[in-house]
Design a protein around this motif. Structure first.
Motif, PDB file in Angstrom:
ATOM      1  N   SER A  65       0.828  -1.203   0.000  1.00  0.00           N
ATOM      2  CA  SER A  65       0.000   0.000   0.000  1.00  0.00           C
ATOM      3  C   SER A  65       0.864   1.256   0.000  1.00  0.00           C
ATOM      4  O   SER A  65       1.979   1.257   0.519  1.00  0.00           O
ATOM      5  CB  SER A  65      -0.893  -0.006   1.236  1.00  0.00           C
ATOM      6  OG  SER A  65      -1.444   1.265   1.453  1.00  0.00           O
ATOM      7  N   TYR A  68       2.267   2.278   3.417  1.00  0.00           N
ATOM      8  CA  TYR A  68       3.367   1.577   4.074  1.00  0.00           C
ATOM      9  C   TYR A  68       4.589   2.488   4.160  1.00  0.00           C
ATOM     10  O   TYR A  68       5.291   2.503   5.176  1.00  0.00           O
ATOM     11  CB  TYR A  68       3.722   0.295   3.315  1.00  0.00           C
ATOM     12  CG  TYR A  68       4.729  -0.563   4.052  1.00  0.00           C
ATOM     13  CD1 TYR A  68       4.315  -1.524   4.950  1.00  0.00           C
ATOM     14  CD2 TYR A  68       6.097  -0.369   3.876  1.00  0.00           C
ATOM     15  CE1 TYR A  68       5.230  -2.284   5.655  1.00  0.00           C
ATOM     16  CE2 TYR A  68       7.019  -1.120   4.572  1.00  0.00           C
ATOM     17  CZ  TYR A  68       6.585  -2.081   5.462  1.00  0.00           C
ATOM     18  OH  TYR A  68       7.493  -2.825   6.164  1.00  0.00           O
TER      19      TYR A  68
ATOM     20  N   ARG B  94      -5.242  -0.808   8.394  1.00  0.00           N
ATOM     21  CA  ARG B  94      -3.832  -0.714   8.812  1.00  0.00           C
ATOM     22  C   ARG B  94      -3.146  -2.070   8.651  1.00  0.00           C
ATOM     23  O   ARG B  94      -1.998  -2.140   8.230  1.00  0.00           O
ATOM     24  CB  ARG B  94      -3.696  -0.249  10.268  1.00  0.00           C
ATOM     25  CG  ARG B  94      -4.346   1.061  10.571  1.00  0.00           C
ATOM     26  CD  ARG B  94      -3.749   2.199   9.813  1.00  0.00           C
ATOM     27  NE  ARG B  94      -4.742   2.755   8.903  1.00  0.00           N
ATOM     28  CZ  ARG B  94      -4.637   3.900   8.256  1.00  0.00           C
ATOM     29  NH1 ARG B  94      -3.554   4.635   8.388  1.00  0.00           N
ATOM     30  NH2 ARG B  94      -5.584   4.310   7.447  1.00  0.00           N
ATOM     31  N   ALA B  97      -2.316  -2.610   5.081  1.00  0.00           N
ATOM     32  CA  ALA B  97      -1.242  -1.747   4.589  1.00  0.00           C
ATOM     33  C   ALA B  97       0.111  -2.154   5.165  1.00  0.00           C
ATOM     34  O   ALA B  97       1.100  -2.224   4.440  1.00  0.00           O
ATOM     35  CB  ALA B  97      -1.537  -0.290   4.934  1.00  0.00           C
ATOM     36  N   PHE B  98       0.182  -2.427   6.468  1.00  0.00           N
ATOM     37  CA  PHE B  98       1.480  -2.580   7.120  1.00  0.00           C
ATOM     38  C   PHE B  98       1.867  -4.035   7.396  1.00  0.00           C
ATOM     39  O   PHE B  98       3.042  -4.337   7.487  1.00  0.00           O
ATOM     40  CB  PHE B  98       1.505  -1.791   8.433  1.00  0.00           C
ATOM     41  CG  PHE B  98       1.427  -0.305   8.226  1.00  0.00           C
ATOM     42  CD1 PHE B  98       2.541   0.397   7.806  1.00  0.00           C
ATOM     43  CD2 PHE B  98       0.240   0.382   8.402  1.00  0.00           C
ATOM     44  CE1 PHE B  98       2.480   1.760   7.585  1.00  0.00           C
ATOM     45  CE2 PHE B  98       0.173   1.745   8.185  1.00  0.00           C
ATOM     46  CZ  PHE B  98       1.300   2.436   7.771  1.00  0.00           C
ATOM     47  N   PRO B 101       1.857  -7.403   3.742  1.00  0.00           N
ATOM     48  CA  PRO B 101       2.957  -7.750   2.827  1.00  0.00           C
ATOM     49  C   PRO B 101       3.692  -9.029   3.246  1.00  0.00           C
ATOM     50  O   PRO B 101       4.097  -9.812   2.395  1.00  0.00           O
ATOM     51  CB  PRO B 101       3.875  -6.529   2.883  1.00  0.00           C
ATOM     52  CG  PRO B 101       2.952  -5.392   3.150  1.00  0.00           C
ATOM     53  CD  PRO B 101       1.903  -5.966   4.090  1.00  0.00           C
ATOM     54  N   MET B 112       3.228 -11.575   0.140  1.00  0.00           N
ATOM     55  CA  MET B 112       4.023 -11.504  -1.090  1.00  0.00           C
ATOM     56  C   MET B 112       5.520 -11.397  -0.804  1.00  0.00           C
ATOM     57  O   MET B 112       6.346 -11.961  -1.510  1.00  0.00           O
ATOM     58  CB  MET B 112       3.547 -10.297  -1.908  1.00  0.00           C
ATOM     59  CG  MET B 112       4.118 -10.239  -3.299  1.00  0.00           C
ATOM     60  SD  MET B 112       3.843 -11.744  -4.240  1.00  0.00           S
ATOM     61  CE  MET B 112       2.387 -11.295  -5.146  1.00  0.00           C
ATOM     62  N   ILE B 113       5.886 -10.665   0.276  1.00  0.00           N
ATOM     63  CA  ILE B 113       7.308 -10.485   0.571  1.00  0.00           C
ATOM     64  C   ILE B 113       7.917 -11.820   1.010  1.00  0.00           C
ATOM     65  O   ILE B 113       9.078 -12.119   0.722  1.00  0.00           O
ATOM     66  CB  ILE B 113       7.497  -9.410   1.670  1.00  0.00           C
ATOM     67  CG1 ILE B 113       6.778  -8.118   1.272  1.00  0.00           C
ATOM     68  CG2 ILE B 113       8.955  -9.120   1.932  1.00  0.00           C
ATOM     69  CD1 ILE B 113       7.179  -7.546  -0.055  1.00  0.00           C
ATOM     70  N   ARG B 116       8.706 -13.852  -1.862  1.00  0.00           N
ATOM     71  CA  ARG B 116       9.915 -13.377  -2.554  1.00  0.00           C
ATOM     72  C   ARG B 116      11.171 -13.614  -1.722  1.00  0.00           C
ATOM     73  O   ARG B 116      12.214 -13.070  -2.028  1.00  0.00           O
ATOM     74  CB  ARG B 116       9.788 -11.889  -2.890  1.00  0.00           C
ATOM     75  CG  ARG B 116       8.702 -11.587  -3.884  1.00  0.00           C
ATOM     76  CD  ARG B 116       8.934 -12.359  -5.159  1.00  0.00           C
ATOM     77  NE  ARG B 116       7.783 -12.277  -6.057  1.00  0.00           N
ATOM     78  CZ  ARG B 116       7.746 -11.536  -7.148  1.00  0.00           C
ATOM     79  NH1 ARG B 116       8.787 -10.825  -7.496  1.00  0.00           N
ATOM     80  NH2 ARG B 116       6.687 -11.530  -7.913  1.00  0.00           N
ATOM     81  N   GLY B 117      11.064 -14.353  -0.632  1.00  0.00           N
ATOM     82  CA  GLY B 117      12.276 -14.760   0.056  1.00  0.00           C
ATOM     83  C   GLY B 117      12.440 -14.274   1.480  1.00  0.00           C
ATOM     84  O   GLY B 117      13.439 -14.570   2.126  1.00  0.00           O
ATOM     85  N   PHE B 118      11.487 -13.509   2.010  1.00  0.00           N
ATOM     86  CA  PHE B 118      11.619 -13.086   3.407  1.00  0.00           C
ATOM     87  C   PHE B 118      11.302 -14.280   4.309  1.00  0.00           C
ATOM     88  O   PHE B 118      10.591 -15.196   3.913  1.00  0.00           O
ATOM     89  CB  PHE B 118      10.656 -11.929   3.697  1.00  0.00           C
ATOM     90  CG  PHE B 118      11.098 -11.063   4.842  1.00  0.00           C
ATOM     91  CD1 PHE B 118      11.987 -10.022   4.640  1.00  0.00           C
ATOM     92  CD2 PHE B 118      10.621 -11.284   6.119  1.00  0.00           C
ATOM     93  CE1 PHE B 118      12.397  -9.217   5.689  1.00  0.00           C
ATOM     94  CE2 PHE B 118      11.035 -10.486   7.183  1.00  0.00           C
ATOM     95  CZ  PHE B 118      11.921  -9.449   6.969  1.00  0.00           C
ATOM     96  N   GLN B 147      13.030 -11.378  12.697  1.00  0.00           N
ATOM     97  CA  GLN B 147      13.407 -10.564  11.543  1.00  0.00           C
ATOM     98  C   GLN B 147      12.491  -9.364  11.361  1.00  0.00           C
ATOM     99  O   GLN B 147      12.745  -8.493  10.540  1.00  0.00           O
ATOM    100  CB  GLN B 147      13.384 -11.419  10.272  1.00  0.00           C
ATOM    101  CG  GLN B 147      14.531 -12.411  10.201  1.00  0.00           C
ATOM    102  CD  GLN B 147      15.885 -11.719  10.197  1.00  0.00           C
ATOM    103  OE1 GLN B 147      16.021 -10.608   9.727  1.00  0.00           O
ATOM    104  NE2 GLN B 147      16.892 -12.392  10.749  1.00  0.00           N
ATOM    105  N   MET B 148      11.383  -9.332  12.095  1.00  0.00           N
ATOM    106  CA  MET B 148      10.446  -8.214  11.933  1.00  0.00           C
ATOM    107  C   MET B 148      10.958  -6.982  12.670  1.00  0.00           C
ATOM    108  O   MET B 148      11.313  -7.052  13.837  1.00  0.00           O
ATOM    109  CB  MET B 148       9.075  -8.624  12.484  1.00  0.00           C
ATOM    110  CG  MET B 148       8.064  -7.503  12.507  1.00  0.00           C
ATOM    111  SD  MET B 148       6.493  -8.099  13.175  1.00  0.00           S
ATOM    112  CE  MET B 148       5.764  -6.542  13.689  1.00  0.00           C
ATOM    113  N   SER B 149      11.015  -5.847  11.942  1.00  0.00           N
ATOM    114  CA  SER B 149      11.463  -4.600  12.572  1.00  0.00           C
ATOM    115  C   SER B 149      10.349  -4.030  13.432  1.00  0.00           C
ATOM    116  O   SER B 149       9.193  -4.402  13.290  1.00  0.00           O
ATOM    117  CB  SER B 149      11.824  -3.571  11.506  1.00  0.00           C
ATOM    118  OG  SER B 149      12.624  -4.132  10.511  1.00  0.00           O
TER     119      SER B 149
END
Lengths: 215, 206
Positions: A65, A68, B94, B97-98, B101, B112-113, B116-118, B147-149
């Motif tokens: 989004s 983000y 929220r 959006a946050f 991913p 999706m992330i 892609r390899g996360f 690994q999550m910030s």
């Protein structure tokens, strides 16, 4: 004594008179066109950036989004350019050895910000506020165009005052439901009916006073 | 003294050509947000926060609203605000959006992330996370985990609670006991099973 002016001089005089008028008008037309051209507005011109960031890839392909990264778009005058830490949320693991992303990692290590080239830059005498436009139902795509189809960022519209006024005169032609603000593909089935309803519902006013934007 | 026509024309020409040259009003001597500055060493006009800075609206006391913990340092099991439809709707926007991913829109951890390899996060429908108190989710969002910030700078506390509430709703949506469904909802469930059997008549034979 012979005549000084030949009969053809009459024609020459007319051509000169009308030619001067024509020349003056064309000059004005060229100036006006230049002022509205991409040369002056920088519309559709891609700026060089320190990292070739693709909005197309991150939003269209990854489905991230707008919010983000542009976290303050809803609550602040400025939509916000993300700190390098936001890039690193994903890129600490993904493409973390890509040479293209080295400036991002360097910035994260040193704390020096990446110096992005600003694409949408209004003159300083315009006091634009991002949050109120979102609150009143102006979608991202209305002003920024199909950012999700832009591999490299460019300005989609002229950002000239006549462009602002198109919507300020007749907001009902452009507003959308708040739920569709970030939707790049949304289109109204019947904008005339919906616009009138939203103007009522969100209390949208046609703000035409100079001091709304110029303070 | 009146200017001769020649002087007047000349002045007009100078005024017209010089008019477009100066951009003082376009670029006034003030900083826009994040604008570069030649005054400070690191080129930023925005100054970094002094360590230990407390936001103006933030109380010094460590209330559950800001920490997700009780005074005994345990995670709170109740939201520090009333749970209503508005909070859940806010939480959904929220979350999508946050969080989606990586965590996916249903919370299964296959965003999706991740594809892609996360590193794949634990599904919210996992036993451990279904039994975790709501304060724990607030704590992880605020401070990061594995690994999550930390998302403290991207998502304000009120929205983190809204997301925590929405995660509970997602968990319920995947694990609700069938006897808690209304008769109508059970009928819908039966219909959907019959519907999918009709759509894939041979699915059971393979």
């Amino acid at each position: 004594m012979s005549q000084i002016f030949k009969p053809s001089t009459n024609t020459l005089a007319r051509v000169t008179l009308f030619g001067a008028l024509f020349f003056a008008l064309v000059s004005v037309w060229i100036l006006v066109s230049l002022n509205r051209s991409a040369y002056a507005t920088r519309q559709t011109i891609v700026r060089m950036q320190p990292v070739p960031f693709s909005h197309d890839h991150h939003t269209e392909a990854m489905g991230i989004s707008c919010l983000y990264c542009h976290t303050s778009a809803e609550d602040s005058a400025f939509a916000g350019v993300p700190p390098t830490a936001t890039c690193m949320n994903c890129h600490k693991l993904i493409w973390n050895d890509s040479p293209m992303l080295e400036p991002v990692r360097a910035s994260f290590r040193s704390g020096e910000p990446i110096q992005w080239a600003r694409v949408h830059d209004l003159p300083d005498f315009v006091y634009f506020n991002h949050s109120i436009h979102i609150a009143k139902g102006v979608g991202c795509v209305t002003c920024h165009g199909r950012v999700d189809k832009m591999p490299l960022m460019k300005q989609a519209v002229s950002l000239q005052m006549e462009w602002c006024l198109e919507c300020h005169r007749a907001p009902q032609d452009f507003v959308r439901p708040r739920s569709e603000i970030y939707n790049m593909e949304w289109e109204a089935e019947d904008q005339a009916a919906l616009g009138a309803k939203l103007v009522e519902q969100y209390d949208i006013q046609s703000m035409m006073s100079c001091s709304v934007c110029h303070r | 003294m009146r200017a001769s026509p020649t002087t007047a024309l000349l002045m007009l020409a100078v005024a017209l050509s010089a008019g477009a040259c100066r951009q003082d009003m376009h670029d006034q001597p003030r900083y826009e947000p994040l604008e570069a500055s030649s005054f400070f060493d690191n080129g930023m006009s925005s100054r970094p926060l002094v360590e230990g800075t407390v936001a103006r609206e933030m109380p010094i006391e460590k209330t559950a609203f800001y920490t997700g913990r009780t005074p005994n340092d345990e995670f709170v099991t109740e939201l520090p605000m009333p749970l209503d439809r508005e909070l859940l709707d806010r939480g959904r926007t929220r979350f999508n959006a946050f969080c989606s991913p990586c965590h996916g829109q249903t919370g299964d951890g296959l965003g999706m992330i991740v594809r892609r390899g996360f590193k794949q996060p634990t599904s919210f429908h996992d036993q451990r996370l279904r039994e975790s108190p709501v304060g724990y989710f607030f704590h992880v969002m605020s401070n990061g985990f594995g690994q999550m910030s930390s998302y403290a700078s991207q998502v304000p506390p009120q929205d983190r609670w809204a997301i925590a509430a929405y995660i509970s709703a997602l968990q319920l949506s995947h694990n609700i006991p069938v006897d808690r469904l209304s008769a109508e909802e059970r009928q819908q469930l039966d219909d959907s099973i019959v519907g999918s059997a009709e759509a894939h008549p041979r699915a059971g034979e393979e």
